[in-house]
Structures are given as structure tokens and as C-alpha cells.
Design a protein around this motif. Structure first.
Motif, PDB file in Angstrom:
ATOM      1  N   LYS A 134      49.635  67.118 -43.295  1.00  0.00           N
ATOM      2  CA  LYS A 134      50.396  66.099 -42.583  1.00  0.00           C
ATOM      3  C   LYS A 134      52.076  66.440 -43.358  1.00  0.00           C
ATOM      4  O   LYS A 134      52.893  66.339 -42.932  1.00  0.00           O
ATOM      5  CB  LYS A 134      50.065  64.693 -42.941  1.00  0.00           C
ATOM      6  N   GLU A 135      52.091  66.779 -44.681  1.00  0.00           N
ATOM      7  CA  GLU A 135      53.285  66.783 -45.185  1.00  0.00           C
ATOM      8  C   GLU A 135      53.970  68.215 -44.856  1.00  0.00           C
ATOM      9  O   GLU A 135      55.274  68.153 -44.619  1.00  0.00           O
ATOM     10  CB  GLU A 135      53.059  66.980 -47.110  1.00  0.00           C
ATOM     11  N   ARG A 136      53.023  69.254 -44.768  1.00  0.00           N
ATOM     12  CA  ARG A 136      53.430  70.705 -44.148  1.00  0.00           C
ATOM     13  C   ARG A 136      53.932  70.316 -42.575  1.00  0.00           C
ATOM     14  O   ARG A 136      55.210  71.052 -42.213  1.00  0.00           O
ATOM     15  CB  ARG A 136      52.725  71.532 -43.942  1.00  0.00           C
ATOM     16  N   MET A 137      53.411  69.507 -42.010  1.00  0.00           N
ATOM     17  CA  MET A 137      53.789  69.289 -40.722  1.00  0.00           C
ATOM     18  C   MET A 137      55.189  68.659 -40.576  1.00  0.00           C
ATOM     19  O   MET A 137      56.075  68.958 -39.770  1.00  0.00           O
ATOM     20  CB  MET A 137      52.912  68.481 -39.873  1.00  0.00           C
ATOM     21  N   ALA A 138      55.274  67.756 -41.422  1.00  0.00           N
ATOM     22  CA  ALA A 138      56.575  66.981 -41.275  1.00  0.00           C
ATOM     23  C   ALA A 138      57.604  67.819 -41.885  1.00  0.00           C
ATOM     24  O   ALA A 138      58.846  67.959 -41.211  1.00  0.00           O
ATOM     25  CB  ALA A 138      56.570  65.871 -42.465  1.00  0.00           C
ATOM     26  N   ALA A 139      57.503  68.665 -42.558  1.00  0.00           N
ATOM     27  CA  ALA A 139      58.371  69.472 -43.256  1.00  0.00           C
ATOM     28  C   ALA A 139      58.810  70.555 -42.121  1.00  0.00           C
ATOM     29  O   ALA A 139      59.842  70.987 -41.938  1.00  0.00           O
ATOM     30  CB  ALA A 139      58.082  70.455 -44.473  1.00  0.00           C
ATOM     31  N   ALA A 140      57.764  70.992 -41.525  1.00  0.00           N
ATOM     32  CA  ALA A 140      57.806  71.938 -40.183  1.00  0.00           C
ATOM     33  C   ALA A 140      58.810  71.269 -39.074  1.00  0.00           C
ATOM     34  O   ALA A 140      59.742  71.990 -38.629  1.00  0.00           O
ATOM     35  CB  ALA A 140      56.768  72.372 -39.810  1.00  0.00           C
ATOM     36  N   GLU A 141      58.512  70.013 -38.921  1.00  0.00           N
ATOM     37  CA  GLU A 141      59.341  69.293 -37.925  1.00  0.00           C
ATOM     38  C   GLU A 141      60.821  69.275 -38.236  1.00  0.00           C
ATOM     39  O   GLU A 141      61.812  69.408 -37.614  1.00  0.00           O
ATOM     40  CB  GLU A 141      58.976  68.015 -37.573  1.00  0.00           C
ATOM     41  N   LYS A 142      61.172  69.171 -39.490  1.00  0.00           N
ATOM     42  CA  LYS A 142      62.539  68.912 -39.977  1.00  0.00           C
ATOM     43  C   LYS A 142      63.119  70.337 -39.728  1.00  0.00           C
ATOM     44  O   LYS A 142      64.266  70.485 -39.404  1.00  0.00           O
ATOM     45  CB  LYS A 142      62.434  68.433 -41.605  1.00  0.00           C
ATOM     46  N   LYS A 143      62.352  71.314 -40.354  1.00  0.00           N
ATOM     47  CA  LYS A 143      63.008  72.758 -39.890  1.00  0.00           C
ATOM     48  C   LYS A 143      63.043  73.194 -38.576  1.00  0.00           C
ATOM     49  O   LYS A 143      64.094  73.766 -38.188  1.00  0.00           O
ATOM     50  CB  LYS A 143      62.007  73.795 -40.578  1.00  0.00           C
ATOM     51  N   LEU A 144      62.422  72.721 -37.638  1.00  0.00           N
ATOM     52  CA  LEU A 144      62.632  72.826 -36.277  1.00  0.00           C
ATOM     53  C   LEU A 144      63.970  72.134 -35.900  1.00  0.00           C
ATOM     54  O   LEU A 144      64.605  72.682 -35.156  1.00  0.00           O
ATOM     55  CB  LEU A 144      61.209  72.427 -35.369  1.00  0.00           C
TER      56      LEU A 144
END
Length: 190
Positions: A139-149
Motif C-alpha cells: 500500500k505504501e509503494r502504491m501511494a508512492a507510485a501514485e505520487k510519482k505518476l
């Protein structure tokens, strides 16, 4: 086991894991094994079989002694001859020994089954904790990926890969919970 096992706890002070029953009785695994043995219909049947075979050995010995003391015994049938020679007595003693060994095997298998089910449940509880931790990390990685997106440093396809990894972690977590619940039911029925 007739009582329902509701929760399990490991204490640091004791070397044995404990299980808590519905009536607030705390038992060690060894006490749970002895409880299962005491309340099992198989053990009641095994004890009755041992008593019956022991009594049968006593009866056949008494019959053999009676036949040997009988001075009027001339012609013997096969059954009387076998009883006279002690065959039935030896056979009933052997049956009692077999019943005692069967009871010992039943005790060992019950002990093994209870311990196996208990530790399987504990392992599944640890697997739930690990799956929960993995889910948190994804979930943390997904949140970070959304920010990078949002910032434009990650492609949409890579972000979807993170979403897929999060979904797989959720599935693993749900499966671990189902496995834990199944193992608890199996332990209750042991």
C-alpha cells in the motif's frame, strides 16, 4: 474435544504455548492432549476392550484349570482339547496385549494430532501477520507510485503494476485469514 477453543496465547514466561478454552480454563498443549484423551470415545472403547480381553483371559484360565481337575474327562472335542491345552488362554492373553498396544498407539496418534493442529494454527496466525505486513508495504509503494505518476516520473503501466501487486497482497492476506480460521476450526474438532 468437546470444549470449544476460543483463543490462543503464547507467554514469554512459559516455555509451552497455552490455549484458552471457552470457560476461561487455560491449558498447556500437554494438558489439552490429556483432555482429548480423557474425553474421547475411542479411548473409552479401547479401555473396555482391554478389560473384556483381560476378563476373557481370566475365564479361559479358570476353564483350563477346571478341565485339568476333571477326572472323568475322557473323550474331548476340539474346543475342549484346545481349552485343556491352554490355547484359548494364550489367545485371550494375546488379544489383551494387542488391545493395550492399540491403546498406546491411539494415545501417540492423538498426541501427535493435537500438537500438529495446534502448531499449524500458530503458524497460520504468524502467516496472517506476515501477509498483513506485506499488504502494508505494498500500500505504501502504491501511494508512492501514485505520487510519482502525478509528478510524471512514472508511467501509467508501472503504476498499474504497483496496483496489481497491491491486489495480490490483499488476496494473500485474505487467504491467510481463511487458512487461519480453517485451522482453528480443525483444532476445535481434534
Amino acid at each position: 474435544m468437546k470444549k470449544i477453543i476460543t483463543t490462543f496465547a503464547l507467554t514469554a514466561a512459559l516455555s509451552l504455548p497455552l490455549c484458552v478454552f471457552a470457560d476461561s480454563t487455560t491449558m498447556t498443549v500437554d494438558e489439552a492432549v490429556s483432555y482429548a484423551i480423557e474425553h474421547s470415545d475411542s479411548f473409552i472403547k479401547s479401555n473396555a476392550e482391554i478389560q473384556a480381553n483381560t476378563y476373557s483371559a481370566y475365564q479361559t484360565k479358570a476353564t483350563q484349570s477346571s478341565l485339568k481337575k476333571n477326572p472323568y474327562l475322557e473323550d474331548m472335542s476340539v474346543d475342549v482339547y484346545l481349552s485343556f491345552k491352554g490355547y484359548y488362554h494364550k489367545a485371550s492373553k494375546l488379544a489383551a496385549t494387542v488391545a493395550e498396544r492399540a491403546k498406546a498407539d491411539l494415545i501417540k496418534s492423538t498426541e501427535r494430532n493435537v500438537k500438529n493442529d495446534f502448531y499449524t494454527y500458530l503458524n497460520s496466525a504468524v502467516a496472517v501477520e506476515i501477509a498483513e505486513e506485506n499488504l502494508s508495504i505494498t500500500k505504501e509503494r502504491m501511494a508512492a507510485a501514485e505520487k510519482k505518476l502525478e509528478m510524471g516520473t512514472l508511467s501509467k503501466l508501472d503504476c498499474e503494476n504497483f496496483a496489481l501487486a497491491r491486489q495480490n497482497a490483499e488476496n494473500s492476506y485474505n487467504q491467510a485469514i481463511r487458512t487461519k480460521e480453517y485451522n482453528l476450526i480443525k483444532l476445535k474438532n481434534t
